[in-house]
Motif scaffolding. Structure first.
Motif, short mmCIF file in Angstrom:
data_model
loop_
_atom_site.label_atom_id
_atom_site.label_comp_id
_atom_site.label_asym_id
_atom_site.label_seq_id
_atom_site.Cartn_x
_atom_site.Cartn_y
_atom_site.Cartn_z
N GLN A 1 0.86 -1.18 0.00
CA GLN A 1 0.00 0.00 0.00
C GLN A 1 0.90 1.24 0.00
N VAL A 2 0.45 2.27 -0.70
CA VAL A 2 1.17 3.55 -0.71
C VAL A 2 0.37 4.53 0.14
N HIS A 3 1.02 5.12 1.14
CA HIS A 3 0.32 6.06 2.02
C HIS A 3 0.62 7.49 1.58
N CYS A 4 -0.46 8.21 1.32
CA CYS A 4 -0.34 9.56 0.77
C CYS A 4 -1.01 10.55 1.70
N GLU A 5 -0.55 11.78 1.63
CA GLU A 5 -1.20 12.84 2.39
C GLU A 5 -1.22 14.10 1.52
N GLY A 6 -2.39 14.74 1.47
CA GLY A 6 -2.52 15.91 0.61
C GLY A 6 -3.54 16.88 1.16
N PRO A 7 -3.90 17.89 0.37
CA PRO A 7 -4.87 18.89 0.83
C PRO A 7 -6.19 18.26 1.26
N ALA A 8 -6.55 17.12 0.65
CA ALA A 8 -7.82 16.47 0.98
C ALA A 8 -7.68 15.46 2.12
N GLY A 9 -6.50 15.38 2.73
CA GLY A 9 -6.30 14.46 3.86
C GLY A 9 -5.45 13.27 3.49
#
Lengths: 156, 297, 168
Positions: free
Chosen positions: B134-142
């Protein structure tokens, strides 16, 4: 590094109309994918700017395109030279038009691209697949433009 | 050679990085170790207006194992991963981490950068696909987590949205009876692989309970060779079964024609590497110590 | 490629502070300045060579915080706060480092262009592994290209240096 692209496609427009369209950069250049601008340098020479690239990496390619051979209504050829991210290129392209069976026109085209520079050394193998996608988009746009709504819908 | 001018910003936290990247827009690029990005900038293939340096963000380089799950922070370098306890325990991770480029590049290059560059020659996307990560991402939408299979969508294009960054990856610790191998071939250590192959097998004796196979440098994106897996799954591993799996992997590949080799040469190589990967994975499943990595002249 | 191309003077310089061969330096650099340019042009430490300039040949290898890096592929701003060791830092009090002495003794160079990078990779190897096998030496200098020697004398030199360093 030289790459040859070629193919053919059929449109419903008659040969004279197709010739007039394809031999005038002001008419066909806007069909180039991500077309940006066109400036006529003289009667036969256009400077065309298109946006090219992959993913987030986008840049402008400028091409000076010269109509060097006109044989209406069957054949014309262009040569061009330009600059693109990390490289430069020369190209020659020509088309031959034939009446299609049952109306319309068959466009047979060939393009020879020669690229130079650091881009070729580092990512030369990617140029063909990237260019192939853009050429397909151009052919789709030309077919739509020269076939009218019904015909391009039928071809879809 | 040096890059075109750009402005430099150093993010001190994930939130600050997301804020900077969102505000600066499409001309901005995230910088981690820079081993892919700086090469592109130096040949002026890409000329961003701004670089947002993520490398100083604390806590993004952890390599840990908890409750049967392995988690690797985006800023973990290839060298640190290669020396980690995780790599000692999971040989396929060691194969990949040690196989990437050379000592110097592995000192700087990160797993997150390798994944996000979208370069089809990068090894971690194929390795992580082999491990169903799994790739864990974080951005403006959470925050969100995506399967790595499909994360690299196209040449130099990933599933990341504007302003979004990868914070880490995770995968299940391979269970008993499960082992893999990541094998590649390159012309010399610093070169990108000509092709590379990841194989993870779960065996019960000679019977293949499960298989995962992914290919790197074998097309415009990493390739998950599902048809090759299907040839192995539920079968007793024998010569004919392995041949069919290798053929299916070759059929799933679409190698480009470049200075590393012709498509025909690369297909032969993929065939060989799939067979070698299966062989090494099988021996490792049986408890044998086998050291492999990318081969070069 | 950006739509709005920046001129170098429009970009704010960045203040960095780092230690090179034990000496501290404070400088303002353009963000795009590479570590190798910083070393060679700002600090005039021209022992670090630029070979291929494409992250390939290893001639520009230096140690950054104890790890070998290709300084043509590190921005000077990325090295901010760090400790850099270049080939000039190997010699101590006018004495060649055992690696330098062994390269000289065993003819581990011909034209010498790759030598600074070779020495730094070998230094990094011996820091981690004081008694490397021939295979480990090969792996240790896998990111350094030599077009003259065929590597044989380089292996000999590194083995000899390792032995000399273990005796100390």
């Amino acid at each position: 590094m030289g790459i040859r692209f070629e193919g053919d496609f059929t449109v419903t427009a008659p040969r004279d109309e197709v010739y007039a369209f394809l031999s005038d950069p002001q008419k066909f250049a806007p069909c180039l994918p991500t077309f940006q601008s066109l400036e006529m340098k003289d009667e036969h020479t256009a400077e065309v700017t298109v946006r090219v690239g992959v993913g987030k990496i986008r840049g402008n390619a400028t091409i000076e395109l010269r109509l060097k051979d006109e044989q209406p209504p069957t054949h014309a050829a262009y040569d061009g030279k330009g600059k693109v991210m990390g490289g430069a290129f020369n190209m020659e392209t020509s088309f031959d038009l034939e009446d299609a069976d049952g109306g319309g026109t068959v466009v047979k085209w060939v393009g020879d691209l020669n690229m130079f520079g650091k881009l070729v050394a580092l990512a030369g193998g990617l140029i063909r697949p990237v260019a192939k996608k853009d050429i397909q988009k151009l052919v789709d746009a030309l077919q739509a433009e020269l076939s009218g709504p019904q015909a391009s819908g039928a071809a879809g | 050679m040096y890059p075109a001018p750009f402005r430099y910003h150093r993010a001190e936290s994930v939130a600050e990085a997301i804020g900077m990247l969102s505000e600066l827009g499409e001309g901005a690029r995230a910088l981690a170790g820079g081993q892919s990005l700086l090469v592109l900038l130096k040949i002026r293939f890409d000329e961003p207006t701004d670089l947002v340096d993520l490398a100083r963000i604390p806590g993004l380089d952890a390599i840990e194992q908890r409750d049967g799950e392995v988690r690797i922070g985006a800023l973990a370098t290839h060298a640190r991963i290669a020396r980690s306890e995780i790599a000692a325990a999971i040989p396929i991770v060691r194969d990949c981490a040690n196989g990437i480029a050379d000592n110097q590049v592995r000192s700087r290059g990160t797993i997150g950068g390798n994944l996000c560059s979208g370069d089809p020659s990068c090894d971690w996307p194929a390795l992580l696909t082999t491990l169903d990560a799994q790739v864990h991402c974080e951005g403006p939408a959470g925050k969100r987590s995506l399967p790595v299979d499909g994360f690299v969508e196209d040449l130099y294009a990933t599933a990341l949205q504007e302003g979004e960054i990868v914070t880490g990856v995770s995968f299940a610790l391979p269970g008993p009876g499960s082992a893999g191998a990541y094998v590649g071939f390159k012309r010399c250590a610093p070169a990108y692989p000509t092709t590379s192959v990841g194989v993870q097998l779960t065996l019960s004796g000679a019977d293949c309970v499960d298989a995962r196979i992914a290919l790197g440098s074998s097309g415009l994106t990493p390739i998950h060779a599902t048809a090759a897996e299907a040839e192995l799954r539920g079968q007793t591993l024998g010569e004919a079964v392995i041949r069919r799996a290798a053929e299916a992997a070759v059929a799933a590949s679409d190698p480009i024609d470049d200075q590393r080799g012709s498509p025909a040469f690369k297909r032969r190589l993929i065939d060989t590497l799939v067979r070698r990967g299966i062989d090494v994975a099988r021996r490792r499943c049986a408890g044998e110590q086998v050291e492999v990595s990318h081969e070069y002249y | 490629m950006s739509t709005t191309e920046l001129a170098a003077h429009e970009v704010p310089k960045v203040a960095i502070e780092l230690s090179v061969n034990g000496k501290r330096y404070r400088r303002e650099v353009e963000p795009r300045e590479l570590l190798v340019q910083f070393l060679r042009e700002e600090l005039r430490l021209t022992g670090t060579h630029i070979g291929c300039d494409t992250t390939y040949c290893g001639a520009c290898t230096v140690l950054l915080n104890g790890e070998p890096v290709k300084s043509c592929t590190v921005l000077a701003v990325q090295a901010d706060g760090g400790e850099v060791l270049t080939v000039e830092g190997l010699e101590q009090d006018g004495q060649l480092h055992p690696l330098q002495a062994a390269f000289s003794e065993h003819h581990g160079l011909q034209c010498g262009y790759c030598t600074p990078g070779m020495l730094m990779s070998a230094y990094a190897l011996l820091e981690r592994n004081p008694k490397p096998s021939r295979k480990e030496i090969r792996k240790g200098i896998q990111g350094n290209v030599c077009r003259c020697t065929g590597y044989h004398n380089i292996f000999e030199a590194i083995e000899a240096a390792a032995a000399a360093m273990r005796k100390e």
